[in-house]
Design a protein around this motif. Structure first.
Motif, PDB file in Angstrom:
ATOM      1  N   LEU A  32      12.124 -64.245  12.394  1.00 49.94           N
ATOM      2  CA  LEU A  32      12.700 -62.872  12.997  1.00 49.94           C
ATOM      3  C   LEU A  32      12.157 -61.851  12.119  1.00 49.94           C
ATOM      4  N   TRP A  33      11.793 -61.909  10.834  1.00 54.21           N
ATOM      5  CA  TRP A  33      11.121 -60.872  10.062  1.00 54.21           C
ATOM      6  C   TRP A  33       9.629 -60.515  10.360  1.00 54.21           C
ATOM      7  N   ARG A  34       9.297 -61.341  10.644  1.00 52.65           N
ATOM      8  CA  ARG A  34       7.563 -61.140  10.842  1.00 52.65           C
ATOM      9  C   ARG A  34       7.565 -60.744  12.235  1.00 52.65           C
ATOM     10  N   HIS A  35       8.340 -61.011  13.183  1.00 52.55           N
ATOM     11  CA  HIS A  35       8.012 -60.804  14.523  1.00 52.55           C
ATOM     12  C   HIS A  35       9.078 -59.758  14.907  1.00 52.55           C
ATOM     13  N   ARG A  36       9.761 -58.907  14.009  1.00 57.51           N
ATOM     14  CA  ARG A  36      10.623 -57.728  14.334  1.00 57.51           C
ATOM     15  C   ARG A  36      10.000 -56.766  15.514  1.00 57.51           C
ATOM     16  N   GLY A  39      18.734 -57.912  11.039  1.00 56.18           N
ATOM     17  CA  GLY A  39      20.199 -58.382  10.484  1.00 56.18           C
ATOM     18  C   GLY A  39      20.136 -59.901  10.355  1.00 56.18           C
ATOM     19  N   TRP A  40      19.822 -60.413  11.471  1.00 54.79           N
ATOM     20  CA  TRP A  40      19.845 -62.000  11.755  1.00 54.79           C
ATOM     21  C   TRP A  40      18.715 -62.551  10.693  1.00 54.79           C
ATOM     22  N   ALA A  41      17.601 -61.974  10.426  1.00 56.77           N
ATOM     23  CA  ALA A  41      16.918 -62.499   9.362  1.00 56.77           C
ATOM     24  C   ALA A  41      17.587 -62.514   8.029  1.00 56.77           C
ATOM     25  N   ALA A  42      18.324 -61.340   7.679  1.00 55.96           N
ATOM     26  CA  ALA A  42      18.821 -61.546   6.409  1.00 55.96           C
ATOM     27  C   ALA A  42      19.817 -62.626   6.402  1.00 55.96           C
ATOM     28  N   PHE A  43      20.667 -62.724   7.406  1.00 52.01           N
ATOM     29  CA  PHE A  43      21.839 -63.534   7.538  1.00 52.01           C
ATOM     30  C   PHE A  43      21.154 -65.118   7.460  1.00 52.01           C
ATOM     31  N   PHE A  44      20.130 -65.306   8.071  1.00 53.42           N
ATOM     32  CA  PHE A  44      19.393 -66.860   7.931  1.00 53.42           C
ATOM     33  C   PHE A  44      18.886 -66.858   6.636  1.00 53.42           C
ATOM     34  N   ILE A  90      14.443 -56.880  26.680  1.00 57.25           N
ATOM     35  CA  ILE A  90      15.361 -58.025  26.166  1.00 57.25           C
ATOM     36  C   ILE A  90      14.714 -59.194  26.799  1.00 57.25           C
ATOM     37  N   GLU A  91      14.258 -59.194  27.895  1.00 53.60           N
ATOM     38  CA  GLU A  91      13.962 -60.480  28.725  1.00 53.60           C
ATOM     39  C   GLU A  91      12.550 -61.165  28.071  1.00 53.60           C
ATOM     40  N   LYS A  92      11.802 -60.274  27.701  1.00 50.00           N
ATOM     41  CA  LYS A  92      10.269 -60.660  27.127  1.00 50.00           C
ATOM     42  C   LYS A  92      10.693 -61.292  25.582  1.00 50.00           C
ATOM     43  N   ALA A  93      11.581 -60.487  25.091  1.00 52.56           N
ATOM     44  CA  ALA A  93      11.780 -60.911  23.566  1.00 52.56           C
ATOM     45  C   ALA A  93      12.359 -62.344  23.452  1.00 52.56           C
ATOM     46  N   ASN A  94      13.619 -62.314  24.134  1.00 53.77           N
ATOM     47  CA  ASN A  94      14.113 -63.550  24.122  1.00 53.77           C
ATOM     48  C   ASN A  94      13.502 -64.771  24.557  1.00 53.77           C
ATOM     49  N   ALA A  95      12.535 -64.487  25.753  1.00 49.67           N
ATOM     50  CA  ALA A  95      11.944 -65.650  26.193  1.00 49.67           C
ATOM     51  C   ALA A  95      10.938 -66.229  25.326  1.00 49.67           C
ATOM     52  N   ALA A  96      10.367 -65.244  24.451  1.00 53.98           N
ATOM     53  CA  ALA A  96       9.403 -65.492  23.396  1.00 53.98           C
ATOM     54  C   ALA A  96      10.059 -66.550  22.640  1.00 53.98           C
ATOM     55  N   VAL A  97      11.158 -65.997  21.976  1.00 51.77           N
ATOM     56  CA  VAL A  97      11.890 -66.728  20.897  1.00 51.77           C
ATOM     57  C   VAL A  97      12.257 -68.238  21.152  1.00 51.77           C
ATOM     58  N   LEU A  98      12.545 -68.480  22.664  1.00 52.01           N
ATOM     59  CA  LEU A  98      12.993 -69.780  22.967  1.00 52.01           C
ATOM     60  C   LEU A  98      11.713 -70.571  22.798  1.00 52.01           C
ATOM     61  N   VAL A  99      10.822 -70.176  23.365  1.00 55.16           N
ATOM     62  CA  VAL A  99       9.402 -70.819  23.406  1.00 55.16           C
ATOM     63  C   VAL A  99       9.080 -71.245  22.047  1.00 55.16           C
ATOM     64  N   SER A 100       9.034 -70.301  21.071  1.00 59.55           N
ATOM     65  CA  SER A 100       8.878 -70.701  19.720  1.00 59.55           C
ATOM     66  C   SER A 100       9.707 -71.632  19.203  1.00 59.55           C
ATOM     67  N   LEU A 101      10.971 -71.911  19.640  1.00 67.84           N
ATOM     68  CA  LEU A 101      11.862 -72.692  19.017  1.00 67.84           C
ATOM     69  C   LEU A 101      11.634 -74.201  19.509  1.00 67.84           C
ATOM     70  N   LYS A 102      10.859 -74.334  20.484  1.00 65.37           N
ATOM     71  CA  LYS A 102      10.494 -75.645  21.027  1.00 65.37           C
ATOM     72  C   LYS A 102       9.848 -76.532  20.207  1.00 65.37           C
ATOM     73  N   PRO A 103       8.999 -76.373  19.280  1.00 74.05           N
ATOM     74  CA  PRO A 103       8.473 -77.403  18.343  1.00 74.05           C
ATOM     75  C   PRO A 103       9.653 -77.417  17.229  1.00 74.05           C
ATOM     76  N   VAL A 104      10.191 -76.446  16.799  1.00 72.77           N
ATOM     77  CA  VAL A 104      11.407 -76.736  16.046  1.00 72.77           C
ATOM     78  C   VAL A 104      12.354 -77.639  16.289  1.00 72.77           C
ATOM     79  N   GLY A 105      12.499 -77.835  17.598  1.00 74.05           N
ATOM     80  CA  GLY A 105      13.417 -78.638  18.276  1.00 74.05           C
ATOM     81  C   GLY A 105      13.232 -80.162  17.926  1.00 74.05           C
ATOM     82  N   ILE A 106      12.095 -80.352  17.653  1.00 70.82           N
ATOM     83  CA  ILE A 106      11.662 -81.808  17.294  1.00 70.82           C
ATOM     84  C   ILE A 106      12.507 -82.191  16.005  1.00 70.82           C
TER      85      ILE A 106
END
Length: 229
Positions: A91-95, A36-41, A102-118
């Protein structure tokens, strides 16, 4: 002259609110509906990217002192649109990841956002400078033919403060997002969410109002009227 800052502003507002909600879900440990979020984004990111690139390279905002709008609207839209598209693809590729705990999935997303943060931080820096530019040069005053906004066109500092403040709030959120990820201070993400909620709501309302005011402006010009409200 073809302009579409109404759609850009509405889409930017929706995108900011959506990403703020998504980020809030992550830091509060709520389950993410990745498809759902992949479609929105994907939808919001594609619109911002296409319209932003077109504005950046063709400058549809004409002369008469409005050339700056191509830079202020187009370039941030293209940058943030590309980021939203990245989020959609990720989000689509890693659905399948979101079938995990929940803890594992959300932690993995936050880690993947770190390079994007630049890149988010870089865009935030750019929007911060744009905010200063709006105020320093008193840009953004509406012409007298434009309903509502045109009533305040003789006070250029007023709209400059509004636009500068709006760009500034989004910039603060982007800078906080980058700092939070790269200094391991996740508590700052809550403030980024708050900044983007404020910016998203204002962008959404601003863009929606412009559908009325800009059509009214073209009507006034075409019919030689001066409808003010």
């Amino acid at each position: 002259m073809v302009v579409y800052n109404e759609l850009v502003a509405v889409t930017a507002g929706a995108g900011l609110l959506g990403f703020a909600a998504f980020l809030s879900y992550l830091i509060r440990g709520k389950r993410i509906d990745s498809e759902g979020w992949a479609a929105f984004f994907g939808v919001s990111g594609l619109l911002l990217l296409v319209l932003g690139i077109h504005t950046t390279v063709t400058w549809p905002f004409g002369g008469d002192g409005f050339e700056y709008a191509n830079i202020a609207f187009g370039q941030p839209a293209a940058g943030f649109g590309a980021l939203l598209l990245f989020a959609a693809i990720y989000l689509w590729r890693h659905r399948s990841l979101f079938t995990e705990t929940i803890e594992k999935a959300n932690a993995a997303v936050l880690v993947s956002l770190k390079p994007v943060g630049i890149f988010v931080g870089a865009l935030g820096l750019g929007m911060g400078v744009l905010a200063i530019t709006f105020i320093r040069f008193q840009l953004g005053a509406a012409p007298p033919e434009e309903p509502i906004s045109g009533r305040f066109g003789h006070l250029p500092l007023l709209e400059a403060l509004f636009l500068g403040g709006l760009w500034g709030v989004v910039a603060i959120g982007a800078l906080l997002f980058a700092i939070a990820l790269w200094t391991d201070r996740p508590q700052l993400l809550k403030w980024a969410v708050r900044a983007w909620v404020i910016g998203g709501v204002v962008f959404l309302l601003f863009g929606a109002m412009n559908f009325y005011t800009h059509i009214g402006m073209y009507y006034n010009i075409s019919n030689e009227t001066m409808i003010k409200w």
